[in-house]
Scaffold this motif. Structure first.
Motif, PDB file in Angstrom:
ATOM      1  N   ARG A 147       0.830  -1.196   0.000  1.00 53.66           N
ATOM      2  CA  ARG A 147       0.000   0.000   0.000  1.00 53.66           C
ATOM      3  C   ARG A 147       0.871   1.255   0.000  1.00 53.66           C
ATOM      4  O   ARG A 147       1.988   1.258   0.510  1.00 53.66           O
ATOM      5  N   TYR A 198       9.924  -6.593  16.750  1.00 57.94           N
ATOM      6  CA  TYR A 198       8.878  -6.721  17.769  1.00 57.94           C
ATOM      7  C   TYR A 198       8.465  -8.182  17.966  1.00 57.94           C
ATOM      8  O   TYR A 198       7.440  -8.458  18.573  1.00 57.94           O
ATOM      9  N   ALA A 244      -3.323  -8.653  14.811  1.00 58.98           N
ATOM     10  CA  ALA A 244      -2.986  -7.252  14.518  1.00 58.98           C
ATOM     11  C   ALA A 244      -4.085  -6.567  13.691  1.00 58.98           C
ATOM     12  O   ALA A 244      -4.396  -5.403  13.922  1.00 58.98           O
ATOM     13  N   HIS A 272       9.743  -5.149  11.549  1.00 60.50           N
ATOM     14  CA  HIS A 272       9.665  -4.068  10.564  1.00 60.50           C
ATOM     15  C   HIS A 272      11.061  -3.818  10.001  1.00 60.50           C
ATOM     16  O   HIS A 272      12.000  -3.570  10.755  1.00 60.50           O
ATOM     17  N   LYS A 285       0.586  12.704   9.695  1.00 60.95           N
ATOM     18  CA  LYS A 285       1.886  12.373  10.274  1.00 60.95           C
ATOM     19  C   LYS A 285       2.809  13.592  10.254  1.00 60.95           C
ATOM     20  O   LYS A 285       3.510  13.864  11.228  1.00 60.95           O
ATOM     21  N   TYR A 304       1.658  -6.514  20.264  1.00 66.99           N
ATOM     22  CA  TYR A 304       1.998  -6.556  18.832  1.00 66.99           C
ATOM     23  C   TYR A 304       3.338  -7.242  18.573  1.00 66.99           C
ATOM     24  O   TYR A 304       4.347  -6.906  19.178  1.00 66.99           O
ATOM     25  N   LYS A 355      13.290  -3.177  13.162  1.00 64.22           N
ATOM     26  CA  LYS A 355      12.647  -3.121  14.487  1.00 64.22           C
ATOM     27  C   LYS A 355      12.053  -4.497  14.730  1.00 64.22           C
ATOM     28  O   LYS A 355      11.120  -4.895  14.034  1.00 64.22           O
ATOM     29  N   GLU A 392      -7.092  -6.065  16.105  1.00 62.68           N
ATOM     30  CA  GLU A 392      -6.739  -5.103  17.157  1.00 62.68           C
ATOM     31  C   GLU A 392      -6.649  -3.699  16.580  1.00 62.68           C
ATOM     32  O   GLU A 392      -7.093  -2.729  17.188  1.00 62.68           O
ATOM     33  N   HIS A 393      -6.052  -3.592  15.381  1.00 65.23           N
ATOM     34  CA  HIS A 393      -5.901  -2.283  14.727  1.00 65.23           C
ATOM     35  C   HIS A 393      -7.268  -1.646  14.497  1.00 65.23           C
ATOM     36  O   HIS A 393      -7.485  -0.475  14.812  1.00 65.23           O
ATOM     37  N   GLN A 446       6.736  -4.894   6.614  1.00 66.13           N
ATOM     38  CA  GLN A 446       6.313  -5.494   7.892  1.00 66.13           C
ATOM     39  C   GLN A 446       6.168  -6.991   7.675  1.00 66.13           C
ATOM     40  O   GLN A 446       5.387  -7.426   6.835  1.00 66.13           O
ATOM     41  N   SER A 479       1.401  -3.414  23.688  1.00 66.56           N
ATOM     42  CA  SER A 479       0.048  -3.802  23.261  1.00 66.56           C
ATOM     43  C   SER A 479      -0.085  -5.307  23.058  1.00 66.56           C
ATOM     44  O   SER A 479      -1.182  -5.861  23.109  1.00 66.56           O
ATOM     45  N   TYR A 507      -8.520   1.809  16.327  1.00 64.46           N
ATOM     46  CA  TYR A 507      -8.597   3.045  15.570  1.00 64.46           C
ATOM     47  C   TYR A 507     -10.026   3.456  15.241  1.00 64.46           C
ATOM     48  O   TYR A 507     -10.257   4.548  14.767  1.00 64.46           O
ATOM     49  N   LYS A 519       5.602  -5.268  21.427  1.00 62.77           N
ATOM     50  CA  LYS A 519       5.162  -3.973  21.942  1.00 62.77           C
ATOM     51  C   LYS A 519       4.273  -4.193  23.177  1.00 62.77           C
ATOM     52  O   LYS A 519       3.684  -5.263  23.334  1.00 62.77           O
TER      53      LYS A 519
HETATM   54  P1  0O2 Z   1      -1.204   2.063   9.436  1.00 67.92           P
HETATM   55  O1  0O2 Z   1      -2.656   2.397   9.401  1.00 67.92           O
HETATM   56  O2  0O2 Z   1      -0.960   0.648   9.897  1.00 67.92           O
HETATM   57  O3  0O2 Z   1      -0.466   2.395   8.204  1.00 67.92           O
HETATM   58  P2  0O2 Z   1       7.144   5.502  12.671  1.00 67.92           P
HETATM   59  O4  0O2 Z   1       6.147   4.929  11.681  1.00 67.92           O
HETATM   60  O5  0O2 Z   1       8.485   4.794  12.608  1.00 67.92           O
HETATM   61  O6  0O2 Z   1       7.231   6.984  12.618  1.00 67.92           O
HETATM   62  P3  0O2 Z   1       6.690   4.059  15.068  1.00 67.92           P
HETATM   63  O7  0O2 Z   1       5.619   4.156  16.100  1.00 67.92           O
HETATM   64  O8  0O2 Z   1       8.083   3.979  15.574  1.00 67.92           O
HETATM   65  O9  0O2 Z   1       6.514   5.272  14.070  1.00 67.92           O
HETATM   66  O10 0O2 Z   1       6.452   2.869  14.100  1.00 67.92           O
HETATM   67  P4  0O2 Z   1       6.157   1.360  14.454  1.00 67.92           P
HETATM   68  O11 0O2 Z   1       5.377   1.254  15.718  1.00 67.92           O
HETATM   69  O12 0O2 Z   1       7.427   0.600  14.336  1.00 67.92           O
HETATM   70  O13 0O2 Z   1       5.234   0.982  13.243  1.00 67.92           O
HETATM   71  C1  0O2 Z   1       4.001   1.582  13.035  1.00 67.92           C
HETATM   72  C2  0O2 Z   1       3.106   0.593  12.323  1.00 67.92           C
HETATM   73  O14 0O2 Z   1       3.251  -0.711  12.878  1.00 67.92           O
HETATM   74  C3  0O2 Z   1       1.639   0.942  12.493  1.00 67.92           C
HETATM   75  O15 0O2 Z   1       1.237   1.758  11.448  1.00 67.92           O
HETATM   76  C4  0O2 Z   1       0.958  -0.407  12.446  1.00 67.92           C
HETATM   77  O16 0O2 Z   1       0.792  -0.847  11.107  1.00 67.92           O
HETATM   78  C5  0O2 Z   1       1.974  -1.299  13.110  1.00 67.92           C
HETATM   79  N1  0O2 Z   1       1.781  -1.352  14.565  1.00 67.92           N
HETATM   80  C6  0O2 Z   1       2.610  -0.857  15.507  1.00 67.92           C
HETATM   81  N2  0O2 Z   1       2.147  -1.098  16.737  1.00 67.92           N
HETATM   82  C7  0O2 Z   1       0.987  -1.761  16.593  1.00 67.92           C
HETATM   83  C8  0O2 Z   1       0.016  -2.296  17.527  1.00 67.92           C
HETATM   84  O17 0O2 Z   1       0.140  -2.196  18.752  1.00 67.92           O
HETATM   85  N3  0O2 Z   1      -1.071  -2.900  16.987  1.00 67.92           N
HETATM   86  C9  0O2 Z   1      -1.244  -3.030  15.653  1.00 67.92           C
HETATM   87  N4  0O2 Z   1      -2.345  -3.660  15.215  1.00 67.92           N
HETATM   88  N5  0O2 Z   1      -0.356  -2.523  14.742  1.00 67.92           N
HETATM   89  C10 0O2 Z   1       0.737  -1.909  15.206  1.00 67.92           C
HETATM   90  P5  0O2 Z   1       0.226   2.965  11.726  1.00 67.92           P
HETATM   91  O18 0O2 Z   1       1.031   4.216  11.792  1.00 67.92           O
HETATM   92  O19 0O2 Z   1      -0.650   2.660  12.897  1.00 67.92           O
HETATM   93  O20 0O2 Z   1      -0.626   3.095  10.470  1.00 67.92           O
END
Ligand code: 0O2
Length: 211
Positions: A56, A120, A164, A133, A66, A129, A118, A167-168, A154, A127, A172, A125
């Motif tokens: 995507r 995880y 995930a 990544h 963002k 998760y 990263k 939960e997402h 991912q 949560s 949201y 995390k």
């Molecule tokens: P969407 O709608 O999925 O696109 P960064 O993106 O690096 O600035 P951060 O927080 O360091 O910010 O990134 P992270 O946590 O490594 O990755 C963010 C993305 O991972 C999220 O995208 C989710 O897709 C996924 N993710 C991270 N934590 C969780 C969680 O607890 N639950 C779920 N279901 N997904 C998670 P976004 O930004 O939410 O947007």
């Protein structure tokens, strides 16, 4: 002039979209080639390490949100330097060891540079998760120039994707905060992880029968 700015902003988004879509296609092809070769008989691999591949482009609204959250304006530079998941691939694997096999194979491609991992899976995390990544840089050849493009991949297992995804959407949909429900979701993530490990144990036992 605000109206003119809006048009420029949309045009910039569309221009970047062309480049990032091409980067996604290139990385998708690399992953599919790795999966095909590893699945072939000559490589003692297993079938379907990649259960599903999704890609995507970050939606315009998400990019704007963002940037706003980081108090940055909308420009090519701020996007390229701060929105690392403009182009995102999600690779849903059968088992967790497949994730490492795929990342290792991808990292051996001479034109791929791993910028950041990263993990995880090792460190879930709070949560619950679990996922890996990987931020990579890949050259894409366009008409007039070669661009180094950043793509976020991912890697998740089928089991983790179930958790995930649901939960997402639960999180949201509306911005609830409930420690009890969060704890329940963490427990479910742990239970799913246990089930997945049980499946992995069976797979490994069957692998040994084949040896
Ligand atoms: P969407 O709608 O999925 O696109 P960064 O993106 O690096 O600035 P951060 O927080 O360091 O910010 O990134 P992270 O946590 O490594 O990755 C963010 C993305 O991972 C999220 O995208 C989710 O897709 C996924 N993710 C991270 N934590 C969780 C969680 O607890 N639950 C779920 N279901 N997904 C998670 P976004 O930004 O939410 O947007």
């Amino acid at each position: 002039t605000e109206h003119v700015m809006d048009v420029e902003v949309v045009e910039l988004y569309q221009e970047l979209e062309v480049y990032y879509r091409s980067a996604l296609d290139k990385v998708e092809t690399k992953l599919l080639i790795i999966d095909r070769e590893l699945s072939s008989n000559s490589h003692q691999g297993r079938k379907n390490m990649i259960h599903q591949l999704q890609k995507r482009i970050k939606r315009f609204k998400s990019v704007v949100n963002k940037l706003n959250s980081k108090q940055l304006n909308f420009s090519k530079d701020t996007i390229i330097n701060n929105i690392h998941d403009f182009a995102g691939l999600r690779v849903i694997c059968s088992y967790s060891d497949d994730i490492y096999t795929l990342i290792d194979s991808l990292s051996h491609h001479p034109d791929i540079k791993i910028l950041k991992i990263k993990n995880y899976l090792e460190q879930p995390k709070p949560s619950g998760y679990r996922s890996v990544h990987v931020l990579i840089e890949v050259p894409v050849y366009f008409l007039k120039e070669t661009k180094q493009m950043t793509v976020e991949i991912q890697f998740r297992t089928i089991a983790m994707d179930f958790w995930a995804s649901l939960e997402h959407s639960l999180r949201y949909k509306n911005d609830w905060k409930s420690p009890e429900l969060s704890e329940k979701l963490q427990t479910i993530a742990d239970n799913i992880n246990d089930l997945e490990n049980d499946m992995l144990t069976i797979r490994k036992a069957i692998d040994r029968l084949d040896d």
